[in-house]
Structures are given as structure tokens and as C-alpha cells.
Design a protein around this motif. Structure first.
Motif, mmCIF file in Angstrom:
data_model
loop_
_atom_site.group_PDB
_atom_site.id
_atom_site.type_symbol
_atom_site.label_atom_id
_atom_site.label_comp_id
_atom_site.label_asym_id
_atom_site.label_seq_id
_atom_site.Cartn_x
_atom_site.Cartn_y
_atom_site.Cartn_z
ATOM 1 N N ASP A 324 4.803 -0.637 13.493
ATOM 2 C CA ASP A 324 4.459 0.251 12.385
ATOM 3 C C ASP A 324 5.414 0.068 11.206
ATOM 4 N N ARG A 325 6.669 -0.157 11.535
ATOM 5 C CA ARG A 325 7.664 -0.392 10.487
ATOM 6 C C ARG A 325 7.329 -1.662 9.702
ATOM 7 N N ILE A 326 7.007 -2.740 10.432
ATOM 8 C CA ILE A 326 6.654 -4.003 9.790
ATOM 9 C C ILE A 326 5.378 -3.844 8.972
ATOM 10 N N ALA A 327 4.389 -3.150 9.529
ATOM 11 C CA ALA A 327 3.137 -2.952 8.806
ATOM 12 C C ALA A 327 3.368 -2.224 7.484
ATOM 13 N N ALA A 328 4.214 -1.209 7.506
ATOM 14 C CA ALA A 328 4.483 -0.434 6.293
ATOM 15 C C ALA A 328 5.136 -1.289 5.218
ATOM 16 N N LEU A 329 6.089 -2.126 5.614
ATOM 17 C CA LEU A 329 6.762 -2.982 4.638
ATOM 18 C C LEU A 329 5.849 -4.115 4.174
ATOM 19 N N ALA A 330 4.999 -4.633 5.066
ATOM 20 C CA ALA A 330 4.021 -5.640 4.668
ATOM 21 C C ALA A 330 3.048 -5.050 3.649
ATOM 22 N N ILE A 343 -8.223 -0.110 -5.146
ATOM 23 C CA ILE A 343 -8.313 -0.936 -3.943
ATOM 24 C C ILE A 343 -7.465 -0.287 -2.857
ATOM 25 N N ALA A 344 -8.111 0.177 -1.794
ATOM 26 C CA ALA A 344 -7.390 0.769 -0.666
ATOM 27 C C ALA A 344 -6.994 -0.349 0.292
ATOM 28 N N LEU A 345 -5.718 -0.410 0.600
ATOM 29 C CA LEU A 345 -5.161 -1.499 1.397
ATOM 30 C C LEU A 345 -4.714 -0.996 2.765
ATOM 31 N N GLU A 346 -4.999 -1.784 3.784
ATOM 32 C CA GLU A 346 -4.592 -1.482 5.152
ATOM 33 C C GLU A 346 -3.930 -2.724 5.741
ATOM 34 N N ILE A 347 -2.908 -2.533 6.564
ATOM 35 C CA ILE A 347 -2.260 -3.620 7.294
ATOM 36 C C ILE A 347 -2.436 -3.376 8.788
ATOM 37 N N LEU A 348 -2.846 -4.404 9.513
ATOM 38 C CA LEU A 348 -2.941 -4.344 10.965
ATOM 39 C C LEU A 348 -2.125 -5.487 11.557
ATOM 40 N N VAL A 349 -1.288 -5.168 12.535
ATOM 41 C CA VAL A 349 -0.449 -6.162 13.211
ATOM 42 C C VAL A 349 -0.897 -6.261 14.664
ATOM 43 N N PHE A 350 -1.199 -7.485 15.107
ATOM 44 C CA PHE A 350 -1.678 -7.708 16.471
ATOM 45 C C PHE A 350 -0.731 -8.633 17.228
ATOM 46 N N ASP A 351 -0.703 -8.465 18.556
ATOM 47 C CA ASP A 351 0.067 -9.406 19.370
ATOM 48 C C ASP A 351 -0.814 -10.596 19.738
ATOM 49 N N ARG A 359 0.295 -0.633 12.362
ATOM 50 C CA ARG A 359 -0.746 -0.437 11.359
ATOM 51 C C ARG A 359 -0.304 0.530 10.279
ATOM 52 N N THR A 360 -0.993 0.471 9.158
ATOM 53 C CA THR A 360 -0.920 1.509 8.142
ATOM 54 C C THR A 360 -2.331 2.064 7.965
ATOM 55 N N THR A 363 -4.613 2.945 2.017
ATOM 56 C CA THR A 363 -3.915 3.668 0.968
ATOM 57 C C THR A 363 -4.124 2.947 -0.352
ATOM 58 N N PRO A 364 -4.422 3.667 -1.446
ATOM 59 C CA PRO A 364 -4.583 3.017 -2.751
ATOM 60 C C PRO A 364 -3.375 2.143 -3.075
ATOM 61 N N SER A 365 -3.632 0.943 -3.519
ATOM 62 C CA SER A 365 -2.561 -0.042 -3.647
ATOM 63 C C SER A 365 -1.904 -0.053 -5.015
ATOM 64 N N SER A 366 -1.803 1.114 -5.632
ATOM 65 C CA SER A 366 -1.079 1.215 -6.885
ATOM 66 C C SER A 366 0.385 0.906 -6.645
ATOM 67 N N HIS A 367 0.948 0.099 -7.521
ATOM 68 C CA HIS A 367 2.360 -0.286 -7.378
ATOM 69 C C HIS A 367 3.256 0.951 -7.348
ATOM 70 N N SER A 368 2.866 1.960 -8.098
ATOM 71 C CA SER A 368 3.713 3.163 -8.161
ATOM 72 C C SER A 368 3.330 4.210 -7.111
ATOM 73 N N GLY A 369 2.319 3.877 -6.280
ATOM 74 C CA GLY A 369 1.873 4.841 -5.287
ATOM 75 C C GLY A 369 2.850 4.954 -4.135
ATOM 76 N N SER A 370 2.612 5.940 -3.275
ATOM 77 C CA SER A 370 3.498 6.136 -2.132
ATOM 78 C C SER A 370 3.223 5.122 -1.049
ATOM 79 N N LEU A 371 4.248 4.754 -0.331
ATOM 80 C CA LEU A 371 4.137 3.778 0.735
ATOM 81 C C LEU A 371 3.538 4.428 1.974
ATOM 82 N N PRO A 372 2.474 3.810 2.558
ATOM 83 C CA PRO A 372 1.886 4.410 3.753
ATOM 84 C C PRO A 372 2.854 4.351 4.906
ATOM 85 N N GLY A 373 2.725 5.291 5.794
ATOM 86 C CA GLY A 373 3.609 5.305 6.948
ATOM 87 C C GLY A 373 5.039 5.621 6.596
ATOM 88 N N SER A 374 5.241 6.362 5.486
ATOM 89 C CA SER A 374 6.612 6.627 5.047
ATOM 90 C C SER A 374 7.401 7.427 6.066
#
Length: 377
Positions: A324-330, A343-351, A359-360, A363-374
């Protein structure tokens, strides 16, 4: 791709696109149709002005038509069409019709909107069409009414190794090329296929697509969201290439899916996540684990791991949600490229087994928006 990077320091032989081969075959066939004789060699003019010459691999003349064939040489590029026989059958057309292109055996037909050609057209791209027209004009002059049928031996089988089916190009390969030259291990062809996949998805009215770094993550994200094949974009290592195109050609919902190593690199700010473009930093991963609540012993074991996969396994055994930490930073890296609140952006990390380990939320991908999974940062 691994072989590609290893070859970077070597001098590699360039080759010719299917479009160049089709143009050369068309010129030879047209010359034979008009003169009754095939040339021993045929030259064509490339978009950049170069004039390579080709020997004919096959020639056939019949009542009112001539066919010539050229074997494609892709140079040192691992192109699936290397060695394919590209053939052109030329016959006179209806007066005033100009050049009419047809798809012969092994050349696909466009069936979906969003590509440079409308549905129903043979998959002979615009630049190769111009090259063919120019090649014919060099021997026919003002006599410009011809029917040109391009075919490729075993083209339908070759097409199974390409993304044509996903793009809605059915029945064979596409006749491609923008420069006429194949540059060994070029990223351009892959990135252009990513763009065309996005174009097709947009034309079909899709509101959600998923870019994946490999087959495991693609299968996993397809099952996770129940997406149709047309929504799946094989972005490989070119996360940045996909995101930058989406910035100018937006789709409302975008998922980026990948394995732990490549998503860790994205989390560290890398938009080209190939292993040779920079290795995932295990020391940095250990620091991220510490910020996520790992104790000193766990941090040390993560830093000493041989691979990112091993590091994630160590974290999982200790109950640490490192994914989850990696997904949030990705997400943060990717969102900076998109920078679009629509544009709503989602990150999924799989093994490696396709299990979701990070995962996140969308979340709207505005540069100034809040980071998902904060809450995990």
C-alpha cells in the motif's frame, strides 16, 4: 527487451519496414505490368529521402496483373515480421479512381474506430500508402489508376504475435512504418501501439482503461475489474509514454497495474521501469518500510534482501502493508504526469501469482490534490 539493452553499446544493423517492402514490391509489379518485364533490382524513396534498393524474391505475371514480392529484412531488430514475404499485386483500375488499396491474404482489415484508418479499410497505414503511391508514380507517371493488393505470406499467423486483434485489426498484420527504416530495439513501435490502444478505447466510448507492465498484472487487473480486452493496454515498461498520451487524450478512469519491482521503481519516481534503466533501490525501500512502521530488525532484513520480491515477502511475513505504501507513492509519481482532476487514477500492485498486495483508490490526479492512501504515509 533485456537483449535490447544489452545490445545498446554495439553497432546494430538497421532494417526496412513492411511499408518500405510493400512500396518496393508495388513499384516492381507496376513496372512489370506496364513494360512486360520485372526489374532485377528496385529502388524506392523513403520519407527522409534515402533510396534503398531491393532484390525481388518472387515475381508473377498474368492476364492484366503483375505480382512482385520482397522478403522483409528487419536488420538486428527482433521484429516478428522479419523474413516475411511482402507481396504486391498491381492491376489497372477504373479511370479516375486513383490508387485503390486492397488487403490480400495475410494483411488485416480495420474493424474498429480510433485508428488512423476507418473501419473497413485494409490495414495499410497512411505513410506506407504515400510511399506506395510515390513508388508507382516513379514508373507510371501521370497514369495513376491502379488497384494495389498487398498480401503477406503467413500474415494471419504472424498477426497472432502482435496486438492487432486487440486493436480490432482482423485477418493479418498491418503494413506499417513512418520513416521506412527499422531501428533495432526502438521504443517507438511499442509506444505507438500504446497510443493506438488508447485511441481505440476512446473511440469505443470506454471510460476506464488499465495499463499493465506485464502479462501477470494484465490478467490480474482484467479479473479484478472485469474489464473487456479493448480496455487493456500493454504498456510494458513505458509508464511515462502511456501517461503523457493520456494527459492529452484523457479517459475518465485509469488504472496502472504492475508487479512489485516495477511499481517500486515507479514509486521512486522512474517513468521508464525497465530493469536496465535503473534498479529499484532496496535501501530506499527499507526506509519506506521504516516510515510505514517497520522496526529496526525488519528494516535491516529488507535492505539486505536480494530482490524487491524477496523484500516484499519479508515485509508480508511481518504483517507490514508495504504494498500500500508503494502504491501510494507510485500514484504520486503518475499523478504528477497526468495532472488532471478529471482523470481518476488508481494503482494496483500484484505479486508473481497475480495476488493483489497493494492499491490506492481511484483519486482525481490533480497535481495539487491529496495523495490517496495518506493514512499509510
Amino acid at each position: 527487451m533485456e537483449a535490447a539493452i544489452e545490445q545498446e553499446s554495439k553497432t546494430l544493423r538497421r532494417g526496412w519496414t513492411t511499408g518500405t517492402c510493400a512500396a518496393a514490391a508495388s513499384k516492381a509489379a507496376c513496372l512489370a505490368l506496364l513494360s512486360g518485364r520485372f526489374p532485377s533490382m528496385v529502388e524506392v524513396t523513403l520519407p527522409g529521402g534515402q533510396r534503398p534498393a531491393f532484390a525481388l524474391a518472387m515475381e508473377e505475371m498474368g492476364e492484366g496483373y503483375a505480382t512482385a514480392g520482397i522478403v522483409k529484412d528487419a536488420g538486428d531488430d527482433p521484429d516478428v515480421t522479419h523474413g516475411a514475404l511482402i507481396m504486391s499485386r498491381v492491376q489497372r483500375g477504373v479511370p479516375g479512381s486513383g490508387i485503390v488499396f486492397k488487403a490480400g491474404l495475410g494483411v488485416g482489415t480495420v474493424t474498429r474506430p480510433g485508428l488512423p484508418l476507418p473501419p473497413g479499410e485494409p490495414a495499410i497505414n497512411p505513410v506506407p500508402r504515400k510511399m506506395i503511391a510515390q513508388a508507382i508514380a516513379e514508373v507510371a507517371g501521370s497514369e495513376y489508376d491502379f488497384e494495389v493488393e498487398i498480401s503477406v505470406a503467413d500474415g494471419e499467423k504472424i498477426a497472432e504475435k502482435t496486438l492487432n486483434g486487440r486493436l480490432g485489426i482482423m485477418g493479418g498484420i498491418s503494413i506499417l512504418g513512418t520513416t521506412g527504416i527499422v531501428i533495432p530495439f526502438s521504443c517507438a513501435a511499442w509506444i505507438h501501439s500504446i497510443w493506438r490502444g488508447i485511441d481505440v478505447a476512446r473511440a469505443a466510448g470506454l471510460i476506464h482503461i488499465a495499463g499493465s507492465t506485464g502479462s501477470t498484472s494484465e490478467t490480474a487487473v482484467e479479473l479484478h475489474h472485469g474489464l473487456p480486452e479493448i480496455a487493456l493496454i500493454d504498456m510494458g515498461d513505458f509508464v511515462g509514454g502511456m501517461l503523457k498520451y493520456l494527459r492529452d487524450h484523457p479517459i475518465p478512469k485509469v488504472t496502472i497495474a504492475g508487479g512489485v519491482a516495477k511499481m517500486t521503481k515507479l514509486a521512486q519516481g522512474m517513468l521508464d521501469v525497465h530493469s536496465k534503466r535503473g534498479l529499484a533501490d532496496l535501501d530506499a525501500l527499507a526506509r519506506l518500510a521504516a516510515e510505514a512502521g517497520a522496526g529496526p530488525d525488519l528494516v535491516q532484513r529488507i535492505a539486505a534482501a536480494n530482490t524487491v520480491m524477496e523484500a516484499f515477502g519479508i515485509a508480508h511475513e511481518d504483517g507490514l502493508a508495504l504494498g500500500d505504501r508503494i502504491a501510494a507513492l507510485a500514484w504520486q509519481t503518475a499523478a504528477k504526469v497526468l495532472s488532471d482532476p478529471l482523470i481518476a487514477l488508481e494503482i494496483l500492485v500484484f505479486d508473481r501469482e497475480g495476488r493483489l498486495i497493494g492499491r490506492t483508490e481511484f483519486t482525481p490526479s490533480s497535481h495539487s490534490g491529496s495523495l490517496p492512501g495518506s493514512d499509510v504515509i
